[in-house]
Design a protein around this motif. Structure first.
Motif, PDB file in Angstrom:
ATOM      1  N   GLU A   1       0.603  -1.079  -0.054  1.00 29.21           N
ATOM      2  CA  GLU A   1       0.068  -0.020  -0.030  1.00 29.21           C
ATOM      3  C   GLU A   1       0.775   1.076  -0.030  1.00 29.21           C
ATOM      4  OE1 GLU A   1      -2.642   1.538   3.486  1.00 29.21           O
ATOM      5  OE2 GLU A   1      -4.074   0.549   2.359  1.00 29.21           O
ATOM      6  N   GLN A   2       2.235   1.232   0.567  1.00 31.29           N
ATOM      7  CA  GLN A   2       2.925   2.414   0.875  1.00 31.29           C
ATOM      8  C   GLN A   2       3.869   2.518  -0.541  1.00 31.29           C
ATOM      9  OE1 GLN A   2       2.564   4.727   3.090  1.00 31.29           O
ATOM     10  NE2 GLN A   2       1.086   3.773   3.706  1.00 31.29           N
ATOM     11  N   GLY A   3       3.627   1.449  -1.397  1.00 28.20           N
ATOM     12  CA  GLY A   3       4.760   1.388  -2.469  1.00 28.20           C
ATOM     13  C   GLY A   3       5.926   0.683  -2.266  1.00 28.20           C
ATOM     14  N   PHE A   4       6.144   0.030  -1.104  1.00 29.66           N
ATOM     15  CA  PHE A   4       7.203  -0.533  -0.855  1.00 29.66           C
ATOM     16  C   PHE A   4       7.092  -2.204  -0.711  1.00 29.66           C
ATOM     17  CE2 PHE A   4      10.382  -1.315   2.857  1.00 29.66           C
ATOM     18  CZ  PHE A   4      11.685  -1.024   1.889  1.00 29.66           C
ATOM     19  N   GLY A   5       6.791  -2.758  -1.468  1.00 27.58           N
ATOM     20  CA  GLY A   5       6.266  -4.314  -1.752  1.00 27.58           C
ATOM     21  C   GLY A   5       7.568  -4.850  -1.548  1.00 27.58           C
ATOM     22  N   TYR A   6       7.421  -6.146  -1.224  1.00 29.64           N
ATOM     23  CA  TYR A   6       8.641  -7.253  -1.116  1.00 29.64           C
ATOM     24  C   TYR A   6       9.164  -7.476  -2.484  1.00 29.64           C
ATOM     25  CZ  TYR A   6       8.357  -8.656   3.809  1.00 29.64           C
ATOM     26  OH  TYR A   6       8.718  -8.835   5.157  1.00 29.64           O
ATOM     27  N   GLU A   7       8.531  -7.226  -3.503  1.00 23.29           N
ATOM     28  CA  GLU A   7       8.881  -7.377  -5.057  1.00 23.29           C
ATOM     29  C   GLU A   7      10.122  -6.186  -5.163  1.00 23.29           C
ATOM     30  OE1 GLU A   7       6.062  -8.120  -7.744  1.00 23.29           O
ATOM     31  OE2 GLU A   7       5.345  -9.975  -6.890  1.00 23.29           O
ATOM     32  N   LYS A   8       9.545  -5.053  -5.068  1.00 21.53           N
ATOM     33  CA  LYS A   8      10.324  -3.694  -5.293  1.00 21.53           C
ATOM     34  C   LYS A   8      11.567  -3.753  -4.448  1.00 21.53           C
ATOM     35  CE  LYS A   8       6.922  -0.666  -7.173  1.00 21.53           C
ATOM     36  NZ  LYS A   8       6.522   0.748  -6.822  1.00 21.53           N
ATOM     37  N   MET A   9      11.538  -4.437  -3.133  1.00 19.70           N
ATOM     38  CA  MET A   9      12.582  -4.241  -2.172  1.00 19.70           C
ATOM     39  C   MET A   9      13.838  -5.209  -2.667  1.00 19.70           C
ATOM     40  SD  MET A   9      12.233  -4.752   2.124  1.00 19.70           S
ATOM     41  CE  MET A   9      11.517  -6.581   1.670  1.00 19.70           C
ATOM     42  N   GLU A  10      13.232  -6.396  -3.184  1.00 18.30           N
ATOM     43  CA  GLU A  10      14.084  -7.425  -3.385  1.00 18.30           C
ATOM     44  C   GLU A  10      14.787  -7.353  -4.830  1.00 18.30           C
ATOM     45  OE1 GLU A  10      11.865 -11.223  -3.235  1.00 18.30           O
ATOM     46  OE2 GLU A  10      11.976 -11.124  -0.904  1.00 18.30           O
ATOM     47  N   GLU A  11      13.930  -6.454  -5.928  1.00 16.20           N
ATOM     48  CA  GLU A  11      14.610  -5.935  -6.971  1.00 16.20           C
ATOM     49  C   GLU A  11      15.801  -5.090  -6.762  1.00 16.20           C
ATOM     50  OE1 GLU A  11      11.628  -3.959  -9.326  1.00 16.20           O
ATOM     51  OE2 GLU A  11      10.461  -5.832  -9.620  1.00 16.20           O
ATOM     52  N   LYS A  12      15.672  -4.206  -5.601  1.00 18.10           N
ATOM     53  CA  LYS A  12      16.688  -3.394  -5.242  1.00 18.10           C
ATOM     54  C   LYS A  12      17.920  -4.113  -4.310  1.00 18.10           C
ATOM     55  CE  LYS A  12      16.452   0.768  -4.697  1.00 18.10           C
ATOM     56  NZ  LYS A  12      17.187   1.957  -5.514  1.00 18.10           N
ATOM     57  N   GLY A  13      17.483  -5.498  -4.229  1.00 18.67           N
ATOM     58  CA  GLY A  13      18.680  -6.266  -3.540  1.00 18.67           C
ATOM     59  C   GLY A  13      18.539  -6.133  -1.923  1.00 18.67           C
ATOM     60  N   ILE A  14      17.190  -5.835  -1.560  1.00 26.24           N
ATOM     61  CA  ILE A  14      17.234  -5.497  -0.090  1.00 26.24           C
ATOM     62  C   ILE A  14      16.357  -6.581   0.451  1.00 26.24           C
ATOM     63  CG2 ILE A  14      16.111  -4.053   1.777  1.00 26.24           C
ATOM     64  CD1 ILE A  14      16.347  -1.724  -0.457  1.00 26.24           C
ATOM     65  N   ILE A  15      16.554  -7.495   1.411  1.00 30.01           N
ATOM     66  CA  ILE A  15      15.904  -8.414   2.016  1.00 30.01           C
ATOM     67  C   ILE A  15      15.574  -7.995   3.659  1.00 30.01           C
ATOM     68  CG2 ILE A  15      16.555 -10.486   0.799  1.00 30.01           C
ATOM     69  CD1 ILE A  15      18.295 -11.085   2.979  1.00 30.01           C
TER      70      ILE A  15
ATOM     71  N   HIS B   1      12.158  -6.695  12.611  1.00 28.72           N
ATOM     72  CA  HIS B   1      12.716  -7.193  11.380  1.00 28.72           C
ATOM     73  C   HIS B   1      14.007  -6.252  11.269  1.00 28.72           C
ATOM     74  CE1 HIS B   1       8.703  -8.789  10.199  1.00 28.72           C
ATOM     75  NE2 HIS B   1       8.396  -7.517  10.673  1.00 28.72           N
ATOM     76  N   CYS B   2      14.942  -6.686  10.324  1.00 27.75           N
ATOM     77  CA  CYS B   2      15.915  -5.629   9.991  1.00 27.75           C
ATOM     78  C   CYS B   2      16.184  -5.984   8.493  1.00 27.75           C
ATOM     79  CB  CYS B   2      17.370  -6.256  10.686  1.00 27.75           C
ATOM     80  SG  CYS B   2      17.878  -7.937   9.705  1.00 27.75           S
ATOM     81  N   PHE B   3      17.140  -5.037   7.866  1.00 31.35           N
ATOM     82  CA  PHE B   3      17.258  -4.699   6.474  1.00 31.35           C
ATOM     83  C   PHE B   3      18.673  -5.377   6.279  1.00 31.35           C
ATOM     84  CE2 PHE B   3      13.756  -2.048   7.759  1.00 31.35           C
ATOM     85  CZ  PHE B   3      12.861  -2.215   6.906  1.00 31.35           C
ATOM     86  N   LEU B   4      18.713  -6.220   5.188  1.00 26.51           N
ATOM     87  CA  LEU B   4      19.976  -6.770   4.855  1.00 26.51           C
ATOM     88  C   LEU B   4      20.290  -6.653   3.296  1.00 26.51           C
ATOM     89  CD1 LEU B   4      19.849 -10.108   6.793  1.00 26.51           C
ATOM     90  CD2 LEU B   4      20.836  -7.963   7.468  1.00 26.51           C
ATOM     91  N   ASP B   5      21.485  -6.474   3.054  1.00 25.53           N
ATOM     92  CA  ASP B   5      21.715  -6.393   1.439  1.00 25.53           C
ATOM     93  C   ASP B   5      21.759  -7.951   0.836  1.00 25.53           C
ATOM     94  OD1 ASP B   5      24.362  -7.584   1.925  1.00 25.53           O
ATOM     95  OD2 ASP B   5      25.408  -5.635   1.701  1.00 25.53           O
ATOM     96  N   GLY B   6      21.970  -7.951  -0.471  1.00 24.04           N
ATOM     97  CA  GLY B   6      21.906  -9.381  -0.999  1.00 24.04           C
ATOM     98  C   GLY B   6      23.154 -10.400  -0.297  1.00 24.04           C
ATOM     99  N   ARG B   7      24.209  -9.819   0.147  1.00 24.69           N
ATOM    100  CA  ARG B   7      24.882 -10.603   0.819  1.00 24.69           C
ATOM    101  C   ARG B   7      24.584 -10.952   2.146  1.00 24.69           C
ATOM    102  NH1 ARG B   7      29.841  -7.278   0.776  1.00 24.69           N
ATOM    103  NH2 ARG B   7      28.151  -5.631   0.854  1.00 24.69           N
TER     104      ARG B   7
END
Length: 136
Positions: A38-52, A108-114
């Protein structure tokens, strides 16, 4: 304020048609994903940017039983956010009576692809801003 609704399915219940306790945690996730989308920050967009965004912990306190066929509304609230960690609380209420059925929290936390910690303020300011208004 975002409100997510869920109709209790038969497979989510036990022989007494009472919701199995594990399903509330699934509903928290459904609600969290809907809130982020709803806020424009879905998991798909987040993962496209390499964020988990893994779950670090989750808790649930049961107040009243929820049964097959009922519709609950789940209300998420950002409790804390600092760019690295996010804590959300949830209220599960029966839609018609507004009875409190369950409360909970997830962190939760935010991590990069590594798998390294990621500060959203620096790495993805457009996503960081999504969480800030509710947490100030």
């Amino acid at each position: 304020m975002m409100v997510y609704e869920h109709k209790v399915q038969y497979y989510e219940t036990d022989q007494m048609r009472v919701v199995h306790h594990s399903n509330y945690i699934r509903w928290f996730e459904e609600c969290r994903i809907a809130m982020m989308e709803e806020q424009g920050f879905g998991y798909e967009k987040m993962e496209e940017k390499g964020i988990i965004c893994p779950v670090l912990s989750v808790s649930c306190q049961y107040h009243l039983m929820t049964k097959f066929g009922e519709v609950v509304k789940i209300i998420p609230q950002i409790e804390k956010f600092n760019g690295l960690r996010l804590i959300l609380s949830y209220e599960v209420r029966e839609r018609e009576t507004n009875e409190l059925r369950c409360t909970g929290e997830s962190s939760h936390c935010f991590l990069d692809g590594r798998g390294k910690p990621l500060n959203l303020k620096k790495a993805a300011p457009e996503f960081y801003r999504v969480f800030m208004p509710a947490s100030v």
